[in-house]
Design a protein around this motif. Structure first.
Motif, PDB file in Angstrom:
ATOM      1  N   LYS A  65      48.504 -37.028 -38.292  1.00  0.00           N
ATOM      2  CA  LYS A  65      47.561 -37.981 -37.684  1.00  0.00           C
ATOM      3  C   LYS A  65      47.472 -37.754 -36.174  1.00  0.00           C
ATOM      4  O   LYS A  65      46.368 -37.758 -35.614  1.00  0.00           O
ATOM      5  CB  LYS A  65      47.999 -39.420 -37.994  1.00  0.00           C
ATOM      6  N   ILE A  66      48.600 -37.546 -35.515  1.00  0.00           N
ATOM      7  CA  ILE A  66      48.588 -37.271 -34.075  1.00  0.00           C
ATOM      8  C   ILE A  66      47.758 -36.026 -33.787  1.00  0.00           C
ATOM      9  O   ILE A  66      46.966 -35.986 -32.843  1.00  0.00           O
ATOM     10  CB  ILE A  66      50.027 -37.130 -33.529  1.00  0.00           C
ATOM     11  N   GLU A  67      47.919 -35.003 -34.609  1.00  0.00           N
ATOM     12  CA  GLU A  67      47.189 -33.752 -34.393  1.00  0.00           C
ATOM     13  C   GLU A  67      45.691 -33.885 -34.655  1.00  0.00           C
ATOM     14  O   GLU A  67      44.920 -33.021 -34.242  1.00  0.00           O
ATOM     15  CB  GLU A  67      47.781 -32.639 -35.260  1.00  0.00           C
ATOM     16  N   SER A  68      45.259 -34.963 -35.276  1.00  0.00           N
ATOM     17  CA  SER A  68      43.828 -35.165 -35.515  1.00  0.00           C
ATOM     18  C   SER A  68      43.105 -35.670 -34.258  1.00  0.00           C
ATOM     19  O   SER A  68      41.881 -35.730 -34.237  1.00  0.00           O
ATOM     20  CB  SER A  68      43.603 -36.132 -36.679  1.00  0.00           C
ATOM     21  N   TYR A  69      43.885 -36.035 -33.223  1.00  0.00           N
ATOM     22  CA  TYR A  69      43.307 -36.526 -31.974  1.00  0.00           C
ATOM     23  C   TYR A  69      43.309 -35.437 -30.908  1.00  0.00           C
ATOM     24  O   TYR A  69      44.224 -34.618 -30.851  1.00  0.00           O
ATOM     25  CB  TYR A  69      44.089 -37.744 -31.464  1.00  0.00           C
ATOM     26  N   THR A  70      42.302 -35.477 -30.045  1.00  0.00           N
ATOM     27  CA  THR A  70      42.246 -34.558 -28.912  1.00  0.00           C
ATOM     28  C   THR A  70      43.305 -34.945 -27.890  1.00  0.00           C
ATOM     29  O   THR A  70      43.946 -34.086 -27.290  1.00  0.00           O
ATOM     30  CB  THR A  70      40.853 -34.605 -28.246  1.00  0.00           C
ATOM     31  N   MET A  71      43.481 -36.252 -27.692  1.00  0.00           N
ATOM     32  CA  MET A  71      44.464 -36.738 -26.714  1.00  0.00           C
ATOM     33  C   MET A  71      45.131 -37.992 -27.265  1.00  0.00           C
ATOM     34  O   MET A  71      44.474 -38.844 -27.865  1.00  0.00           O
ATOM     35  CB  MET A  71      43.801 -37.066 -25.379  1.00  0.00           C
ATOM     36  N   ILE A  72      46.443 -38.064 -27.045  1.00  0.00           N
ATOM     37  CA  ILE A  72      47.160 -39.299 -27.357  1.00  0.00           C
ATOM     38  C   ILE A  72      47.591 -39.947 -26.050  1.00  0.00           C
ATOM     39  O   ILE A  72      47.851 -39.263 -25.047  1.00  0.00           O
ATOM     40  CB  ILE A  72      48.366 -39.075 -28.289  1.00  0.00           C
ATOM     41  N   VAL A  73      47.644 -41.253 -26.079  1.00  0.00           N
ATOM     42  CA  VAL A  73      48.083 -42.067 -24.947  1.00  0.00           C
ATOM     43  C   VAL A  73      49.317 -42.812 -25.426  1.00  0.00           C
ATOM     44  O   VAL A  73      49.290 -43.456 -26.476  1.00  0.00           O
ATOM     45  CB  VAL A  73      46.976 -43.051 -24.518  1.00  0.00           C
ATOM     46  N   THR A  74      50.406 -42.700 -24.673  1.00  0.00           N
ATOM     47  CA  THR A  74      51.653 -43.347 -25.068  1.00  0.00           C
ATOM     48  C   THR A  74      52.246 -44.115 -23.899  1.00  0.00           C
ATOM     49  O   THR A  74      51.776 -44.021 -22.767  1.00  0.00           O
ATOM     50  CB  THR A  74      52.693 -42.308 -25.553  1.00  0.00           C
ATOM     51  N   TRP A  75      53.307 -44.853 -24.194  1.00  0.00           N
ATOM     52  CA  TRP A  75      54.118 -45.514 -23.174  1.00  0.00           C
ATOM     53  C   TRP A  75      55.534 -45.005 -23.391  1.00  0.00           C
ATOM     54  O   TRP A  75      56.167 -45.344 -24.375  1.00  0.00           O
ATOM     55  CB  TRP A  75      54.059 -47.027 -23.313  1.00  0.00           C
TER      56      TRP A  75
END
Length: 183
Positions: A65-75
Motif C-alpha cells: 500500500k505504501i508503494e502505491s503512493y508517490t509520496m508518504i507523509v509521516t510523523w
C-alpha cells in the motif's frame, strides 16, 4: 501524484520484540478535503493465537500500500515507522518497502524550521488548533489488542486513524517550510 499520511501502530518500539498491529492511510488531496482514512489491521485467528510473529501478511500488505503512493507523509516515520516495517519485513524474509518520496513532518516542528516546543504530534495538533483530538490509549488496551481482542483493536485503529487525520492537516501548515523532499 498520490500522497498519503501514514501511521503504524506496533506492540513495542523495537521490531525484535514487537509486531505490527495496524497501519492507517489518509489520502491528501487538497487542503480542507479529507476522505475517511483506511486501515490495514492484524488479523488473528484461533489457529495463530499462540504465534509470536503473526504479522507477515500485514507487513507485506502495508509495504504494498505504501508503494502505491508517490509520496508518504509521516510523523517520525523516517526514524520509526519505516525502519520498524522494514525490520518486520526482513524478519519474514520479505523485501523492504521502496518509498518514492517521504516527507517526515516532525522534522519541521523544531530545529532550523520552527521552535514550537515539542516534536510530538499532539503538540502540532494543539499548536495548529486542529479540531480532531489525538486519543490516549491505556496500556491495557494495547495488551488486549496484542492478544487479538476485537474491541481493543478497534480502539487502536481509531487512535491510528485520528493520528493520520491530524497529520494530514498539519502537513498543510508545515509544507511552506519544506524546500526539498527526499526518499
Amino acid at each position: 501524484m498520490r500522497i498519503a499520511a501514514v501511521d503504524l501502530e506496533t506492540t513495542d518500539l523495537k521490531a525484535n520484540m514487537g509486531i505490527l498491529l495496524c497501519g492507517s492511510f489518509q489520502d491528501i488531496l487538497v487542503e480542507g478535503r479529507y476522505p475517511k482514512p483506511s486501515t490495514l489491521s492484524l488479523k488473528t485467528t484461533d489457529s495463530d493465537v499462540y504465534d509470536p510473529d503473526p504479522d507477515k501478511a500485514l507487513a507485506v500488505a502495508l509495504r504494498n500500500k505504501i508503494e502505491s503512493y508517490t509520496m508518504i507523509v509521516t510523523w517520525n516515520g523516517k526514524l520509526f515507522d519505516i525502519p520498524f516495517l522494514n525490520s518486520r519485513l526482513m524478519f519474514h524474509h520479505e523485501r523492504p518497502v521502496r518509498v518514492q518520496f517521504h516527507l517526515d513532518c516532525m522534522l519541521y516542528m523544531a530545529g532550523s524550521s520552527n521552535r514550537v516546543g515539542s516534536r510530538k504530534l499532539i503538540s502540532a495538533q494543539q499548536f495548529f488548533r486542529i479540531k480532531e483530538q489525538k486519543t490516549g490509549l491505556d496500556w491495557e488496551v494495547w495488551k488486549r489488542a496484542m492478544k487479538g481482542d476485537t474491541q481493543a483493536m478497534k480502539e487502536v485503529t481509531r487512535h491510528c486513524e485520528v493520528d493520520v487525520t491530524v497529520l494530514a492537516k498539519a502537513y498543510w501548515r508545515l509544507l511552506p517550510f519544506v524546500s526539498t523532499i527526499h526518499r
